[in-house]
Design a protein around this motif. Sequence first.
Motif, PDB file in Angstrom:
ATOM      1  N   VAL A   1       0.882  -1.169   0.000  1.00  0.00           N
ATOM      2  CA  VAL A   1       0.000   0.000   0.000  1.00  0.00           C
ATOM      3  C   VAL A   1       0.915   1.213   0.000  1.00  0.00           C
ATOM      4  O   VAL A   1       2.022   1.178   0.542  1.00  0.00           O
ATOM      5  N   GLY A   2       0.470   2.314  -0.593  1.00  0.00           N
ATOM      6  CA  GLY A   2       1.275   3.530  -0.575  1.00  0.00           C
ATOM      7  C   GLY A   2       0.391   4.756  -0.635  1.00  0.00           C
ATOM      8  O   GLY A   2      -0.765   4.682  -1.061  1.00  0.00           O
ATOM      9  N   VAL A   3       0.936   5.887  -0.216  1.00  0.00           N
ATOM     10  CA  VAL A   3       0.156   7.121  -0.177  1.00  0.00           C
ATOM     11  C   VAL A   3       0.048   7.783  -1.550  1.00  0.00           C
ATOM     12  O   VAL A   3      -0.615   8.807  -1.688  1.00  0.00           O
ATOM     13  N   SER A   4       0.686   7.199  -2.544  1.00  0.00           N
ATOM     14  CA  SER A   4       0.582   7.718  -3.913  1.00  0.00           C
ATOM     15  C   SER A   4       0.943   6.594  -4.878  1.00  0.00           C
ATOM     16  O   SER A   4       1.571   5.597  -4.502  1.00  0.00           O
ATOM     17  N   ASP A   5       0.552   6.760  -6.136  1.00  0.00           N
ATOM     18  CA  ASP A   5       0.946   5.794  -7.174  1.00  0.00           C
ATOM     19  C   ASP A   5       2.465   5.768  -7.320  1.00  0.00           C
ATOM     20  O   ASP A   5       3.056   4.722  -7.597  1.00  0.00           O
ATOM     21  N   THR A   6       3.105   6.926  -7.115  1.00  0.00           N
ATOM     22  CA  THR A   6       4.558   7.030  -7.217  1.00  0.00           C
ATOM     23  C   THR A   6       5.239   6.104  -6.218  1.00  0.00           C
ATOM     24  O   THR A   6       6.183   5.374  -6.562  1.00  0.00           O
ATOM     25  N   TYR A   7       4.768   6.119  -4.993  1.00  0.00           N
ATOM     26  CA  TYR A   7       5.390   5.301  -3.949  1.00  0.00           C
ATOM     27  C   TYR A   7       5.067   3.818  -4.137  1.00  0.00           C
ATOM     28  O   TYR A   7       5.916   2.956  -3.881  1.00  0.00           O
ATOM     29  N   VAL A   8       3.846   3.518  -4.574  1.00  0.00           N
ATOM     30  CA  VAL A   8       3.492   2.122  -4.838  1.00  0.00           C
ATOM     31  C   VAL A   8       4.384   1.570  -5.946  1.00  0.00           C
ATOM     32  O   VAL A   8       4.862   0.428  -5.865  1.00  0.00           O
ATOM     33  N   ALA A   9       4.632   2.379  -6.967  1.00  0.00           N
ATOM     34  CA  ALA A   9       5.484   1.948  -8.078  1.00  0.00           C
ATOM     35  C   ALA A   9       6.901   1.647  -7.607  1.00  0.00           C
ATOM     36  O   ALA A   9       7.544   0.708  -8.093  1.00  0.00           O
ATOM     37  N   ARG A  10       7.400   2.430  -6.651  1.00  0.00           N
ATOM     38  CA  ARG A  10       8.740   2.166  -6.099  1.00  0.00           C
ATOM     39  C   ARG A  10       8.776   0.810  -5.416  1.00  0.00           C
ATOM     40  O   ARG A  10       9.722   0.035  -5.593  1.00  0.00           O
ATOM     41  N   GLY A  11       7.743   0.517  -4.633  1.00  0.00           N
ATOM     42  CA  GLY A  11       7.692  -0.787  -3.976  1.00  0.00           C
ATOM     43  C   GLY A  11       7.588  -1.925  -4.977  1.00  0.00           C
ATOM     44  O   GLY A  11       8.228  -2.972  -4.814  1.00  0.00           O
ATOM     45  N   LYS A  12       6.816  -1.717  -6.033  1.00  0.00           N
ATOM     46  CA  LYS A  12       6.630  -2.767  -7.037  1.00  0.00           C
ATOM     47  C   LYS A  12       7.907  -3.034  -7.815  1.00  0.00           C
ATOM     48  O   LYS A  12       8.156  -4.170  -8.246  1.00  0.00           O
ATOM     49  N   THR A  13       8.730  -1.998  -7.997  1.00  0.00           N
ATOM     50  CA  THR A  13      10.011  -2.179  -8.697  1.00  0.00           C
ATOM     51  C   THR A  13      10.868  -3.210  -7.979  1.00  0.00           C
ATOM     52  O   THR A  13      11.546  -4.027  -8.615  1.00  0.00           O
ATOM     53  N   ALA A  14      10.840  -3.182  -6.643  1.00  0.00           N
ATOM     54  CA  ALA A  14      11.646  -4.117  -5.853  1.00  0.00           C
ATOM     55  C   ALA A  14      10.944  -5.447  -5.620  1.00  0.00           C
ATOM     56  O   ALA A  14      11.603  -6.473  -5.440  1.00  0.00           O
ATOM     57  N   ASN A  15       9.628  -5.436  -5.617  1.00  0.00           N
ATOM     58  CA  ASN A  15       8.862  -6.636  -5.278  1.00  0.00           C
ATOM     59  C   ASN A  15       7.704  -6.795  -6.254  1.00  0.00           C
ATOM     60  O   ASN A  15       6.658  -6.168  -6.089  1.00  0.00           O
ATOM     61  N   GLN A  16       7.896  -7.637  -7.257  1.00  0.00           N
ATOM     62  CA  GLN A  16       6.851  -7.862  -8.245  1.00  0.00           C
ATOM     63  C   GLN A  16       6.033  -9.103  -7.935  1.00  0.00           C
ATOM     64  O   GLN A  16       5.214  -9.547  -8.759  1.00  0.00           O
ATOM     65  N   ASN A  17       6.237  -9.667  -6.748  1.00  0.00           N
ATOM     66  CA  ASN A  17       5.537 -10.892  -6.378  1.00  0.00           C
ATOM     67  C   ASN A  17       4.476 -10.682  -5.307  1.00  0.00           C
ATOM     68  O   ASN A  17       3.890 -11.648  -4.816  1.00  0.00           O
ATOM     69  N   ALA A  18       4.231  -9.417  -4.919  1.00  0.00           N
ATOM     70  CA  ALA A  18       3.182  -9.160  -3.940  1.00  0.00           C
ATOM     71  C   ALA A  18       1.821  -9.537  -4.532  1.00  0.00           C
ATOM     72  O   ALA A  18       1.634  -9.528  -5.758  1.00  0.00           O
ATOM     73  N   LYS A  19       0.873  -9.841  -3.663  1.00  0.00           N
ATOM     74  CA  LYS A  19      -0.448 -10.267  -4.122  1.00  0.00           C
ATOM     75  C   LYS A  19      -1.312  -9.102  -4.591  1.00  0.00           C
ATOM     76  O   LYS A  19      -2.257  -9.290  -5.368  1.00  0.00           O
ATOM     77  N   ALA A  20      -1.004  -7.897  -4.093  1.00  0.00           N
ATOM     78  CA  ALA A  20      -1.779  -6.724  -4.500  1.00  0.00           C
ATOM     79  C   ALA A  20      -0.969  -5.467  -4.257  1.00  0.00           C
ATOM     80  O   ALA A  20      -0.114  -5.415  -3.357  1.00  0.00           O
ATOM     81  N   TYR A  21      -1.250  -4.455  -5.071  1.00  0.00           N
ATOM     82  CA  TYR A  21      -0.627  -3.134  -4.939  1.00  0.00           C
ATOM     83  C   TYR A  21      -1.768  -2.116  -4.929  1.00  0.00           C
ATOM     84  O   TYR A  21      -2.627  -2.128  -5.812  1.00  0.00           O
ATOM     85  N   HIS A  22      -1.751  -1.252  -3.935  1.00  0.00           N
ATOM     86  CA  HIS A  22      -2.910  -0.365  -3.785  1.00  0.00           C
ATOM     87  C   HIS A  22      -2.476   1.033  -3.371  1.00  0.00           C
ATOM     88  O   HIS A  22      -1.831   1.208  -2.340  1.00  0.00           O
ATOM     89  N   CYS A  23      -2.827   2.025  -4.183  1.00  0.00           N
ATOM     90  CA  CYS A  23      -2.613   3.428  -3.818  1.00  0.00           C
ATOM     91  C   CYS A  23      -3.779   3.885  -2.952  1.00  0.00           C
ATOM     92  O   CYS A  23      -4.940   3.775  -3.359  1.00  0.00           O
ATOM     93  N   LEU A  24      -3.451   4.376  -1.775  1.00  0.00           N
ATOM     94  CA  LEU A  24      -4.464   4.854  -0.841  1.00  0.00           C
ATOM     95  C   LEU A  24      -4.012   6.223  -0.342  1.00  0.00           C
ATOM     96  O   LEU A  24      -3.158   6.327   0.532  1.00  0.00           O
ATOM     97  N   PHE A  25      -4.545   7.282  -0.959  1.00  0.00           N
ATOM     98  CA  PHE A  25      -4.176   8.628  -0.531  1.00  0.00           C
ATOM     99  C   PHE A  25      -4.423   8.780   0.971  1.00  0.00           C
ATOM    100  O   PHE A  25      -5.393   8.222   1.505  1.00  0.00           O
ATOM    101  N   ILE A  26      -3.566   9.543   1.648  1.00  0.00           N
ATOM    102  CA  ILE A  26      -3.767   9.772   3.083  1.00  0.00           C
ATOM    103  C   ILE A  26      -5.141  10.374   3.314  1.00  0.00           C
ATOM    104  O   ILE A  26      -5.906   9.921   4.159  1.00  0.00           O
ATOM    105  N   GLY A  27      -5.480  11.402   2.558  1.00  0.00           N
ATOM    106  CA  GLY A  27      -6.828  11.944   2.587  1.00  0.00           C
ATOM    107  C   GLY A  27      -7.248  12.505   3.932  1.00  0.00           C
ATOM    108  O   GLY A  27      -6.428  12.839   4.790  1.00  0.00           O
ATOM    109  N   ALA A  28      -8.549  12.613   4.105  1.00  0.00           N
ATOM    110  CA  ALA A  28      -9.138  13.107   5.343  1.00  0.00           C
ATOM    111  C   ALA A  28     -10.538  12.522   5.450  1.00  0.00           C
ATOM    112  O   ALA A  28     -11.106  12.046   4.466  1.00  0.00           O
ATOM    113  N   ASP A  29     -11.080  12.548   6.650  1.00  0.00           N
ATOM    114  CA  ASP A  29     -12.444  12.095   6.880  1.00  0.00           C
ATOM    115  C   ASP A  29     -13.366  13.290   6.632  1.00  0.00           C
ATOM    116  O   ASP A  29     -13.320  14.279   7.369  1.00  0.00           O
ATOM    117  N   GLN A  30     -14.202  13.211   5.602  1.00  0.00           N
ATOM    118  CA  GLN A  30     -15.019  14.361   5.214  1.00  0.00           C
ATOM    119  C   GLN A  30     -15.905  14.845   6.354  1.00  0.00           C
ATOM    120  O   GLN A  30     -15.984  16.057   6.622  1.00  0.00           O
TER     121      GLN A  30
END
Length: 407
Positions: free
Chosen positions: A179-208
């Motif tokens: 999981v990562g706070v941006s697609d950019t960070y998720v992509a960095r993790g995927k570069t090193a680990n292409q065997n994870a079961k899922a990759y998910h961008c989850l913006f930090i965001g806020a509770d509306q």
Amino acid sequence: MALKKVLIIAPFTVLPGEKGFNRFRYIAEELARLGHEVELVTSNYSHAEKSFRQHENGRWIGPSLPYRLTLIEERGYSRNVSLERIRSHRCFERNLRLYLERKEQTEHVVYAAYPLMGAARMAGSYAKRLGIPFILDIQDIWPESINSVLKLPEPWLKLLVSPFTTYANQVYKLADYIVGVSDTYVARGKTANQNAKAYHCLFIGADQAYFDACACREIAVEKPLGQFWVTYIGTLSHSYDIETVIKAVSLLERTGYENVVLNIFGSGPHEARFKELAEQLQAPVRFMGHHSYEDMVPYLVRSDVAANAIAKGALASVTNKIGDFLFAGLPMINSCENKEVMDLVANSNIGFNYKPGDFTNCAHYIALLFHQRQTGRQLGANSRKLAESRFDRRKTYPELYRMIENM
């Protein structure tokens, strides 16, 4: 729904009663509300407030929290960039290792923040020993981010951080889910680990709902008639190009824009430097200090422009402040050079991108929004719409909870 025992390891968490509204505390609370058994492991030292937490404080133990809280001891530090901080984090990691070695091993899922690299590696190794899923949540891409401090030529930097990059890749490879706070960070993790079961961008965001409740709080926010507020919130450090915005509002004042004021919410190691610059330029800047989230939001929603002031070379992406800027319904001036952020600003039509350090261009966009209020209102409406669709934790975080429940 299968109820889980979830261990969350997050050294930089903000706890109830402290200033801020942290991702991992929020996740712990929501998982507990859904019926899961949650333990949140963090430091006994608050990174944001530079103070030690008291174990006996009733806000953090017993029935006042819906989850179990464990505080791991570290030494503490006064400056973010210092050997003192390195020693403190190593102390935390040693004590975390001891805690995990002695711990009754009953978890179903381990969820860890990255960084700290060492703590995340221990969390992943612990999950592997138990044979349970490990979720890695990438908040920052160390060691790459270190160049915003060192400012070294690229070849020198790669040579210097090469051992740390190898270490980071080992941590990423431990993750079953990234999981990562941006697609950019998720992509960095995927570069090193292409065997994870899922990759998910989850913006930090806020509770509306919580943001809007804070926005309606009746606190004394005095905004003189006719003032035009440009607002920055966040740390005052090397990664943030606040100097450019100070120079921009100074330029505007000298050219007749007497009602433009820069509000700076936050504190940090460069605070004295920024204050000195503002004084030298006699710039219309108000240093508001480090407010609680609840007290900051009413000021933010009364502002006219949000300044996402990121320094040249900083590897920041979709930071936590962006969600608050968007929910406040503000047009944004952005100096972050991350392509994901620049595309978000341009494609969603929520503001303007300018180069870090270019205070003339920064001043141009502030002046444009000062004169074209209808344009600012439309950009702000686009910001709020984007916030509600992609940054509302109530809508985006449930995907994480479902992922945990289905493991």
